[in-house]
Enzyme design. Structure first.
Site, PDB file in Angstrom:
ATOM      1  N   SER A  35      41.335  25.285  42.991  1.00  0.00           N
ATOM      2  CA  SER A  35      40.782  26.628  43.167  1.00  0.00           C
ATOM      3  C   SER A  35      40.742  27.353  41.836  1.00  0.00           C
ATOM      4  O   SER A  35      41.787  27.613  41.221  1.00  0.00           O
ATOM      5  CB  SER A  35      41.631  27.434  44.153  1.00  0.00           C
ATOM      6  OG  SER A  35      41.224  28.789  44.143  1.00  0.00           O
ATOM      7  N   HIS A  90      36.842  24.477  43.960  1.00  0.00           N
ATOM      8  CA  HIS A  90      36.896  25.412  45.082  1.00  0.00           C
ATOM      9  C   HIS A  90      36.745  26.814  44.521  1.00  0.00           C
ATOM     10  O   HIS A  90      37.538  27.247  43.668  1.00  0.00           O
ATOM     11  CB  HIS A  90      38.234  25.258  45.811  1.00  0.00           C
ATOM     12  CG  HIS A  90      38.345  26.060  47.062  1.00  0.00           C
ATOM     13  ND1 HIS A  90      37.825  25.638  48.268  1.00  0.00           N
ATOM     14  CD2 HIS A  90      38.930  27.266  47.306  1.00  0.00           C
ATOM     15  CE1 HIS A  90      38.084  26.534  49.201  1.00  0.00           C
ATOM     16  NE2 HIS A  90      38.750  27.543  48.630  1.00  0.00           N
ATOM     17  N   ASP A 119      36.552  30.717  45.330  1.00  0.00           N
ATOM     18  CA  ASP A 119      36.907  31.725  46.331  1.00  0.00           C
ATOM     19  C   ASP A 119      36.105  33.002  46.116  1.00  0.00           C
ATOM     20  O   ASP A 119      36.276  33.691  45.103  1.00  0.00           O
ATOM     21  CB  ASP A 119      38.404  32.041  46.256  1.00  0.00           C
ATOM     22  CG  ASP A 119      39.255  30.904  46.793  1.00  0.00           C
ATOM     23  OD1 ASP A 119      39.000  30.460  47.920  1.00  0.00           O
ATOM     24  OD2 ASP A 119      40.178  30.459  46.078  1.00  0.00           O
ATOM     25  N   MET A 152      35.453  36.681  47.536  1.00  0.00           N
ATOM     26  CA  MET A 152      36.052  37.712  48.388  1.00  0.00           C
ATOM     27  C   MET A 152      35.337  39.036  48.159  1.00  0.00           C
ATOM     28  O   MET A 152      35.048  39.399  47.007  1.00  0.00           O
ATOM     29  CB  MET A 152      37.543  37.872  48.068  1.00  0.00           C
ATOM     30  CG  MET A 152      38.343  36.589  48.138  1.00  0.00           C
ATOM     31  SD  MET A 152      40.096  36.910  47.800  1.00  0.00           S
ATOM     32  CE  MET A 152      40.682  35.234  47.482  1.00  0.00           C
ATOM     33  N   HIS A 157      33.966  29.073  49.027  1.00  0.00           N
ATOM     34  CA  HIS A 157      34.685  29.557  50.207  1.00  0.00           C
ATOM     35  C   HIS A 157      34.377  31.035  50.355  1.00  0.00           C
ATOM     36  O   HIS A 157      34.908  31.884  49.627  1.00  0.00           O
ATOM     37  CB  HIS A 157      36.181  29.301  50.026  1.00  0.00           C
ATOM     38  CG  HIS A 157      37.028  29.800  51.141  1.00  0.00           C
ATOM     39  ND1 HIS A 157      38.395  29.930  51.027  1.00  0.00           N
ATOM     40  CD2 HIS A 157      36.731  30.204  52.406  1.00  0.00           C
ATOM     41  CE1 HIS A 157      38.893  30.392  52.157  1.00  0.00           C
ATOM     42  NE2 HIS A 157      37.888  30.574  53.009  1.00  0.00           N
ATOM     43  N   MET A 210      34.773  34.247  51.764  1.00  0.00           N
ATOM     44  CA  MET A 210      35.613  35.185  52.512  1.00  0.00           C
ATOM     45  C   MET A 210      34.936  36.552  52.478  1.00  0.00           C
ATOM     46  O   MET A 210      35.398  37.498  51.835  1.00  0.00           O
ATOM     47  CB  MET A 210      37.018  35.210  51.896  1.00  0.00           C
ATOM     48  CG  MET A 210      37.810  33.947  52.187  1.00  0.00           C
ATOM     49  SD  MET A 210      39.363  33.853  51.251  1.00  0.00           S
ATOM     50  CE  MET A 210      38.766  33.134  49.718  1.00  0.00           C
ATOM     51  N   MET A 237      42.879  27.250  57.067  1.00  0.00           N
ATOM     52  CA  MET A 237      43.661  28.044  56.133  1.00  0.00           C
ATOM     53  C   MET A 237      45.155  27.876  56.424  1.00  0.00           C
ATOM     54  O   MET A 237      45.592  28.038  57.565  1.00  0.00           O
ATOM     55  CB  MET A 237      43.287  29.522  56.248  1.00  0.00           C
ATOM     56  CG  MET A 237      41.885  29.856  55.782  1.00  0.00           C
ATOM     57  SD  MET A 237      41.600  29.461  54.031  1.00  0.00           S
ATOM     58  CE  MET A 237      42.826  30.502  53.222  1.00  0.00           C
ATOM     59  N   ASP A 297      43.761  24.827  52.653  1.00  0.00           N
ATOM     60  CA  ASP A 297      43.747  25.754  51.524  1.00  0.00           C
ATOM     61  C   ASP A 297      44.858  26.774  51.701  1.00  0.00           C
ATOM     62  O   ASP A 297      44.895  27.491  52.694  1.00  0.00           O
ATOM     63  CB  ASP A 297      42.378  26.451  51.475  1.00  0.00           C
ATOM     64  CG  ASP A 297      42.282  27.491  50.368  1.00  0.00           C
ATOM     65  OD1 ASP A 297      43.163  27.540  49.496  1.00  0.00           O
ATOM     66  OD2 ASP A 297      41.298  28.260  50.379  1.00  0.00           O
TER      67      ASP A 297
END
Length: 249
Positions: free
Chosen positions: A10, A35, A37, A39, A76, A78, A169, A203
Site C-alpha cells: 500500500s 495498492h 488507497d 479516500m 481501493h 473508499m 478489510m 487489507d
C-alpha cells in the site's frame, strides 16, 4: 489449488515526496501490484489523493501485460460515490477498480464528477460498468458487513457482473497502521471454500507476524503498507509474505 500469491504494498505508507520512485522501487523489490488507497473524507473520515496523483505515478510503473499481472494498479476506492469516478481513474491508469459494497448500495448512478442523478447504482451495476471501462472489478466489505451479502453477486450467471476480486478489510478502513483483526478471517475462509479460484485480498495490519493467519484462511492477495515501506529490507519482507501464501496453496 488456490490462485497464486499476489503481494500488493500500500503506497499510503510510501514517501510522498518521492512517490513515483517509491512505486518503481517497490515493483523492482518483488511486489506484484501496488495498492492505492483513495479516500474522500466522506465514506471514511480520512482523505488521501485522487486521480491526478495516479496519473503522475503511472509512468513510473510499466502497465501489466496480462490481467492481474505485475504492475497492476489496485485502486481501493473508499469513496461515497464510486460510479462517479470510474472513468477518471481508468484514464489515470487504474487497472483494478475496487469499490465498497456499502457505497454501491447507497450511492447514485452518476457517471461523472459533475453529473447529477436521481437513479441509484448497485454492486452488480458497478461491476458491469467497471468492466465496460476495460478494468478489472473488485468489491470490498468493511468489518461490520457480513460476508454472505456477496453470495448473490458471486453466484451471478452474468459474467460481466461478477467481480474479479473480493477484498476483506481486516481493519476499519480510513487509516493506516491499525491492528490486524483476526476476527475477519472466517469471512476469508468462507469465500475460499465456496470459490476456490477467486482472488481474495486482505487489507489492514498485515505483516510477517500476521500473514500466516490470513494465508491459512485462504487469502492470496496480501496488502501490506508499513510492513513493507517501513522495513530495512523491503524485498525480504515481500518475499516472506509471498512464501507464506505459496506454501499454503
Amino acid at each position: 489449488m488456490s490462485p497464486p500469491a499476489i503481494i500488493a504494498p500500500s503506497i499510503l505508507s510510501a514517501d510522498f515526496a518521492a512517490l513515483g520512485q517509491a512505486c518503481s522501487d517497490t515493483i523492482d523489490q518483488g511486489a506484484s501490484w501496488l495498492h492505492i488507497d483513495i479516500m474522500d473524507g466522506h465514506f471514511v473520515p480520512n482523505m488521501t489523493f485522487g486521480a491526478p496523483v495516479v496519473t503522475k505515478i503511472r509512468p513510473h510503473v510499466k502497465r501489466p501485460s496480462t490481467a492481474h499481472g505485475v504492475g497492476t494498479f489496485d485502486c481501493h476506492m473508499m469513496i461515497a460515490e464510486p460510479k462517479r469516478w470510474v472513468k477518471d481513474f481508468q484514464k489515470a491508469g487504474c487497472d483494478l477498480y475496487c469499490f465498497h459494497y456499502e457505497a454501491a448500495i447507497s450511492s447514485t448512478a452518476a457517471e461523472n464528477p459533475a453529473d447529477h442523478s436521481e437513479s441509484k447504482t448497485s454492486p452488480k451495476d458497478m461491476i458491469r460498468y467497471v468492466h465496460e471501462q476495460k478494468m478489472l472489478a473488485g468489491i470490498a466489505i468493511k468489518p461490520d458487513t457480513p460476508v454472505d451479502v456477496l453470495w448473490d453477486i458471486l453466484d451471478n450467471q452474468t459474467q460481466e457482473e461478477v467481480p474479479d476480486m473480493v477484498l476483506i478489510m481486516t481493519v476499519h478502513p480510513g487509516f493506516g497502521g491499525q491492528k490486524f483483526m483476526a476476527s475477519e478471517l472466517p469471512k476469508v475462509a468462507a469465500l475460499r471454500q465456496r470459490y476456490p479460484n477467486l482472488n481474495i485480498e486482505v487489507d489492514g495490519g498485515l505483516s510477517e507476524t500476521t500473514v500466516d493467519q490470513a494465508a491459512d484462511a485462504g487469502a492470496n492477495v496480501i496488502v501490506a503498507g508499513s510492513a513493507v515501506f517501513g522495513a530495512r529490507d523491503p524485498a525480504d519482507v515481500i518475499a516472506k509474505l509471498r512464501d507464506a501464501v505459496e506454501k499454503r496453496r
